[in-house]
Design a protein around this motif. Structure first.
Motif, PDB file in Angstrom:
ATOM      1  N   GLN A 108     -18.739 -41.978 -27.876  1.00  0.00           N
ATOM      2  CA  GLN A 108     -18.564 -41.976 -26.430  1.00  0.00           C
ATOM      3  C   GLN A 108     -17.277 -41.303 -25.962  1.00  0.00           C
ATOM      4  OE1 GLN A 108     -20.765 -42.885 -24.242  1.00  0.00           O
ATOM      5  NE2 GLN A 108     -22.276 -43.773 -25.599  1.00  0.00           N
ATOM      6  N   ARG A 148     -13.500 -42.877 -22.594  1.00  0.00           N
ATOM      7  CA  ARG A 148     -14.124 -43.213 -21.313  1.00  0.00           C
ATOM      8  C   ARG A 148     -13.092 -43.593 -20.264  1.00  0.00           C
ATOM      9  NH1 ARG A 148     -18.498 -46.106 -24.649  1.00  0.00           N
ATOM     10  NH2 ARG A 148     -17.024 -47.813 -24.750  1.00  0.00           N
ATOM     11  N   THR A 187     -20.930 -47.083 -21.064  1.00  0.00           N
ATOM     12  CA  THR A 187     -20.016 -46.427 -20.134  1.00  0.00           C
ATOM     13  C   THR A 187     -19.860 -47.235 -18.855  1.00  0.00           C
ATOM     14  OG1 THR A 187     -20.648 -44.253 -21.011  1.00  0.00           O
ATOM     15  CG2 THR A 187     -19.520 -44.295 -18.888  1.00  0.00           C
ATOM     16  N   SER A 230     -25.570 -44.481 -15.822  1.00  0.00           N
ATOM     17  CA  SER A 230     -25.314 -43.550 -16.915  1.00  0.00           C
ATOM     18  C   SER A 230     -26.646 -43.220 -17.573  1.00  0.00           C
ATOM     19  CB  SER A 230     -24.363 -44.174 -17.945  1.00  0.00           C
ATOM     20  OG  SER A 230     -24.047 -43.238 -18.963  1.00  0.00           O
ATOM     21  N   ALA A 271     -20.185 -39.787 -20.733  1.00  0.00           N
ATOM     22  CA  ALA A 271     -19.268 -39.111 -21.645  1.00  0.00           C
ATOM     23  C   ALA A 271     -19.775 -37.689 -21.851  1.00  0.00           C
ATOM     24  CB  ALA A 271     -19.212 -39.849 -22.983  1.00  0.00           C
TER      25      ALA A 271
END
Length: 357
Positions: A205, A208, A232, A281, A315
């Motif tokens: 990821q 973040r 996220t 997300s 991401a």
């Protein structure tokens, strides 16, 4: 062409009860079954292809064909009134002597697991997405894509195949803070670009922090923010001092987490009042923005919100190979899907991504 077809009437039903799965539900009201509605729309879309359907009796198949006036079918199994996984297994096993060229089902990951346990040989399986959990790579991207695949196969008379993975999150894990899908096996599926290409992947990821900082710093304290599922989005909740379930939606206002794991009905109420934004997300690996992993967002919610109030975060690694994001919503409310949407990928950093729905 001989096609095995069935509907799991329980699939997707958990959304009504704010459940994240439907496998262990008590008795259901068939009139509220989203999978039955999806099944009828699918059948209506392929009714002119001259398919000979092999189906279970009752709500799992023959009732829908009768309601649409489709006569070319044969009943191969007889499920009970309150259908369950054993009825799926019985139907799939009943098909072995019938030699179908394709098996089509309306359901979710739990239904795919039941099919896998029954055994299909090398008969290709096509899932019409109608469940809550749909992370296996045996599903068409959407109902319309499923119709297109079926039409393509029927016209050509042949099925090019590939192996698809069956994954699922056990219902006992759904309400834990960090549920993750488990691999159960493989099914033969049509080889088509209109199929989901891979199960949800675990992406690195990256950092973040920039995304979280930007979202929180730009929040208007007078607006309700519905924060969606996924790692996220949950990083935003964690920064506000709470830890909530990975699969649920949370309500944030003025920097406080006011409610957790809210239902579609509650989200709609907030959206309908105005002064509300939705933070989402996309699902990694599958490239879905809506329709997978966030069934609490219905078409009526999006119509009340409008896409201008949808904030997408991701991401950058997750978008590396993403040409477009898919939207697969019910059609109970008419919505206009924009051609592109802006995705926040870092602090003040954005990527414009195409939408398809």
């Amino acid at each position: 062409m001989r096609v095995g077809f069935f509907i799991n009437p329980r699939a997707g039903y958990g959304v009504i009860l704010n459940r994240k799965g439907s496998d262990s539900l008590p008795d259901i009201d068939p009139n509220l079954s989203t999978s039955v509605t999806v099944g009828k729309k699918f059948l209506n879309g392929v009714r002119d292809l001259g398919i000979h359907f092999l189906v279970p009796s009752g709500i799992m198949g023959s009732e829908e064909l009768d309601a649409l006036g489709i006569k070319d079918y044969e009943v191969t199994s007889f499920p009970g009134k309150n259908t369950d996984a054993s009825d799926t297994v019985s139907f799939i096993r009943s098909l072995k002597k019938m030699e179908p060229q394709l098996i089509i089902f309306c359901g979710g990951d739990g239904t795919a697991r039941d099919i896998l346990s029954a055994g299909t040989g090398n008969v290709p399986v096509l899932g019409v997405p109608a469940g809550i959990k749909m992370e296996s790579s045996v599903f068409a991207i959407s109902l319309q894509h499923a119709i297109f695949i079926t039409r393509e196969i029927t016209v050509s008379g042949t099925v090019e195949t590939v192996v698809g993975e069956v994954v699922d999150i056990p219902e006992s894990d759904l309400d834990t803070l960090h549920p993750s899908p488990k691999f159960y096996g493989e099914l033969t599926t049509p080889n088509s670009q209109d199929m989901v290409s891979s199960p949800k992947l675990d992406f690195y990821q990256g950092n973040r922090e920039g995304i979280v900082d930007y979202v929180i710093e730009t929040m208007d304290p007078s607006i309700n923010y519905i924060i969606g599922p996924g790692s996220t989005c949950k990083s935003i909740i964690a920064r506000l001092g709470k830890e909530t379930g990975l699969l649920g939606f949370d309500l944030v206002k003025a920097g406080e987490v006011l409610e957790s794991d809210i239902s579609e009905q509650r989200i709609y109420e907030l959206a309908d009042k105005g002064s509300c934004k939705l933070v989402l997300s996309p699902v990694g690996g599958q490239n879905f923005l809506l329709g997978r992993g966030n069934k609490q967002i219905s078409s009526r919610v999006i119509k009340a919100l409008d896409f201008q109030n949808v904030i997408v975060v991701s991401a950058p690694e997750k978008l590396t190979y993403t040409k477009r994001l898919y939207i697969d919503l019910d059609t109970s409310a008419s919505i206009t899907i924009p051609r592109y949407i802006r995705v926040i990928t870092g602090y003040g950093m954005f990527k414009i991504v195409e939408l398809e729905g």
